[in-house]
Write a protein that holds these residues in place. Structure first.
Motif, PDB file in Angstrom:
ATOM      1  N   THR A 113      37.398  35.665  42.364  1.00  0.00           N
ATOM      2  CA  THR A 113      36.172  36.375  42.200  1.00  0.00           C
ATOM      3  C   THR A 113      36.230  37.659  42.869  1.00  0.00           C
ATOM      4  O   THR A 113      37.269  38.156  43.665  1.00  0.00           O
ATOM      5  CB  THR A 113      35.008  35.485  43.073  1.00  0.00           C
ATOM      6  OG1 THR A 113      33.845  36.129  42.624  1.00  0.00           O
ATOM      7  CG2 THR A 113      35.065  35.444  44.357  1.00  0.00           C
ATOM      8  N   ALA A 114      35.402  38.540  42.445  1.00  0.00           N
ATOM      9  CA  ALA A 114      35.265  40.047  42.991  1.00  0.00           C
ATOM     10  C   ALA A 114      33.916  40.133  43.671  1.00  0.00           C
ATOM     11  O   ALA A 114      32.778  39.676  43.078  1.00  0.00           O
ATOM     12  CB  ALA A 114      35.500  41.084  42.105  1.00  0.00           C
TER      13      ALA A 114
ATOM     14  N   LEU B 276      49.548  40.382  39.939  1.00  0.00           N
ATOM     15  CA  LEU B 276      48.266  39.499  40.486  1.00  0.00           C
ATOM     16  C   LEU B 276      47.237  40.462  40.801  1.00  0.00           C
ATOM     17  O   LEU B 276      45.885  40.424  40.453  1.00  0.00           O
ATOM     18  CB  LEU B 276      48.470  38.695  41.387  1.00  0.00           C
ATOM     19  CG  LEU B 276      47.640  37.884  42.190  1.00  0.00           C
ATOM     20  CD1 LEU B 276      46.862  36.828  41.148  1.00  0.00           C
ATOM     21  CD2 LEU B 276      47.957  36.974  43.307  1.00  0.00           C
ATOM     22  N   ALA B 277      47.493  41.374  41.685  1.00  0.00           N
ATOM     23  CA  ALA B 277      46.555  42.471  42.181  1.00  0.00           C
ATOM     24  C   ALA B 277      46.833  43.764  41.411  1.00  0.00           C
ATOM     25  O   ALA B 277      47.947  44.081  41.278  1.00  0.00           O
ATOM     26  CB  ALA B 277      46.670  42.663  43.568  1.00  0.00           C
TER      27      ALA B 277
ATOM     28  N   ILE C 157      38.283  41.715  46.694  1.00  0.00           N
ATOM     29  CA  ILE C 157      39.049  40.832  45.660  1.00  0.00           C
ATOM     30  C   ILE C 157      39.724  39.607  46.397  1.00  0.00           C
ATOM     31  O   ILE C 157      40.460  39.762  47.128  1.00  0.00           O
ATOM     32  CB  ILE C 157      39.888  41.548  44.927  1.00  0.00           C
ATOM     33  CG1 ILE C 157      39.376  42.892  44.545  1.00  0.00           C
ATOM     34  CG2 ILE C 157      40.556  40.708  43.412  1.00  0.00           C
ATOM     35  CD1 ILE C 157      38.610  42.797  43.302  1.00  0.00           C
TER      36      ILE C 157
ATOM     37  N   SER D 269      47.564  46.341  47.103  1.00  0.00           N
ATOM     38  CA  SER D 269      47.939  45.505  46.050  1.00  0.00           C
ATOM     39  C   SER D 269      49.324  45.166  45.768  1.00  0.00           C
ATOM     40  O   SER D 269      49.802  43.898  45.532  1.00  0.00           O
ATOM     41  CB  SER D 269      47.373  46.339  44.729  1.00  0.00           C
ATOM     42  OG  SER D 269      46.156  46.311  44.802  1.00  0.00           O
TER      43      SER D 269
ATOM     44  N   THR E  49      40.587  49.916  43.892  1.00  0.00           N
ATOM     45  CA  THR E  49      40.036  48.629  44.216  1.00  0.00           C
ATOM     46  C   THR E  49      38.530  48.927  44.791  1.00  0.00           C
ATOM     47  O   THR E  49      38.633  49.550  45.846  1.00  0.00           O
ATOM     48  CB  THR E  49      40.722  47.936  45.370  1.00  0.00           C
ATOM     49  OG1 THR E  49      42.099  47.498  44.863  1.00  0.00           O
ATOM     50  CG2 THR E  49      40.252  46.637  45.705  1.00  0.00           C
TER      51      THR E  49
ATOM     52  N   PHE F  78      41.821  36.049  46.035  1.00  0.00           N
ATOM     53  CA  PHE F  78      42.630  35.214  45.152  1.00  0.00           C
ATOM     54  C   PHE F  78      43.021  34.038  45.916  1.00  0.00           C
ATOM     55  O   PHE F  78      43.229  33.775  47.170  1.00  0.00           O
ATOM     56  CB  PHE F  78      44.113  36.297  45.327  1.00  0.00           C
ATOM     57  CG  PHE F  78      43.953  37.389  44.616  1.00  0.00           C
ATOM     58  CD1 PHE F  78      44.063  37.545  43.204  1.00  0.00           C
ATOM     59  CD2 PHE F  78      43.924  38.568  45.281  1.00  0.00           C
ATOM     60  CE1 PHE F  78      43.962  38.774  42.553  1.00  0.00           C
ATOM     61  CE2 PHE F  78      43.963  39.848  45.112  1.00  0.00           C
ATOM     62  CZ  PHE F  78      43.760  39.863  43.623  1.00  0.00           C
TER      63      PHE F  78
ATOM     64  N   ASP G 151      45.953  32.808  42.283  1.00  0.00           N
ATOM     65  CA  ASP G 151      44.778  33.026  40.788  1.00  0.00           C
ATOM     66  C   ASP G 151      43.880  33.745  41.548  1.00  0.00           C
ATOM     67  O   ASP G 151      43.241  33.521  42.486  1.00  0.00           O
ATOM     68  CB  ASP G 151      44.572  31.924  40.082  1.00  0.00           C
ATOM     69  CG  ASP G 151      45.739  30.956  39.575  1.00  0.00           C
ATOM     70  OD1 ASP G 151      46.498  31.592  38.799  1.00  0.00           O
ATOM     71  OD2 ASP G 151      45.979  29.972  40.091  1.00  0.00           O
ATOM     72  N   PHE G 152      43.271  34.742  40.521  1.00  0.00           N
ATOM     73  CA  PHE G 152      42.231  35.608  40.805  1.00  0.00           C
ATOM     74  C   PHE G 152      41.016  34.417  41.083  1.00  0.00           C
ATOM     75  O   PHE G 152      40.868  33.717  39.948  1.00  0.00           O
ATOM     76  CB  PHE G 152      41.725  36.475  39.556  1.00  0.00           C
ATOM     77  CG  PHE G 152      40.595  36.955  39.954  1.00  0.00           C
ATOM     78  CD1 PHE G 152      40.239  38.312  40.483  1.00  0.00           C
ATOM     79  CD2 PHE G 152      39.498  36.644  38.832  1.00  0.00           C
ATOM     80  CE1 PHE G 152      39.014  38.625  40.700  1.00  0.00           C
ATOM     81  CE2 PHE G 152      38.271  37.472  39.186  1.00  0.00           C
ATOM     82  CZ  PHE G 152      37.837  38.265  39.970  1.00  0.00           C
TER      83      PHE G 152
END
Length: 213
Positions: free
Chosen positions: A24-25, A63-64, A77, A51, A73, A79, A21-22
């Motif tokens: 943070t960025a 997801l990406a 990122i 990605s 991008t 995950f 899951d994502f």
């Protein structure tokens, strides 16, 4: 490519069968998340297929984010996956459809992250199999070498060249990387479209996690 046992291939499949899951960025070093898990980063020139490879590894179609526009991008990122594994999608270097100042900021972020992240276990540097190593790859490889960060080349889009061309590309890439002491000696050839090499890359990451405890 390196040989993996059936047990290692199974371990890789199990690892990536879990949910990713994502998290943070991060657009600056100050916004990086706390170091709490083993991190595997994917770096490469813009539009090399980072990605798409992350989506293939995790079995998630979106997801990406993928795009035909180089440089989409713009942040690191993160995950999160099972067993305290974190995948990091890095901004592409080289050509990007944005300002030079923005590209310079991404480049600084990439190099600062690579130099100061103890939880970073390995960086997979993605290289388009059709084109091989370019001068634009030298800066990131030099940074990884100076920081003594373990790194390995992953060829992408290997389905778009012949088997003979791919074999030659693998050998020339290995020869170039033997001159870099921090580089892992093997090369993994992949295709996000056909799935070639994905099981091997999963197994390599599972093996690394086992070695790092």
């Amino acid at each position: 490519m390196d040989e993996f046992s059936k047990a290692e291939l199974d371990a890789g499949r199990r690892l990536f069968a879990g949910s990713f899951d994502f998290l943070t960025a991060a657009s600056s070093v100050d916004s990086l998340p706390p170091m709490a898990a083993l991190e595997i980063a994917l770096a490469g020139r813009s539009n090399v297929g980072k990605s798409s490879l992350i989506n293939a590894l995790t079995g998630r179609k979106s997801l990406a984010r993928t795009s035909n526009t180089p440089g989409r991008t713009q942040e690191l990122i993160f995950f999160g996956g099972p067993e305290k594994l974190v995948l990091v999608d890095m901004p592409g270097y080289g050509y990007a459809a944005t300002t030079k100042s923005k590209v310079a900021a991404w480049t600084t972020l990439i190099h600062d992250y690579l130099r100061g992240r103890p939880t970073l276990a390995r960086v997979y540097v993605l290289i388009d199999a059709r084109h091989g190593l370019k001068d634009t790859d030298d800066a990131i490889l030099d940074t990884l070498g100076k920081a003594a960060v373990s790194h390995e080349i992953v060829l992408t889009k290997c389905d778009q060249i012949s088997a003979a061309e791919l074999e030659k590309r693998v050998e020339t890439t290995k020869a170039a990387m033997r001159k870099r002491p921090a580089a892992f000696p093997d090369v993994i050839a992949t295709s996000s479209r056909t799935g070639a090499g994905i099981d091997q890359l999963r197994a390599a990451i599972a093996r690394l996690m086992r070695e790092r405890g």
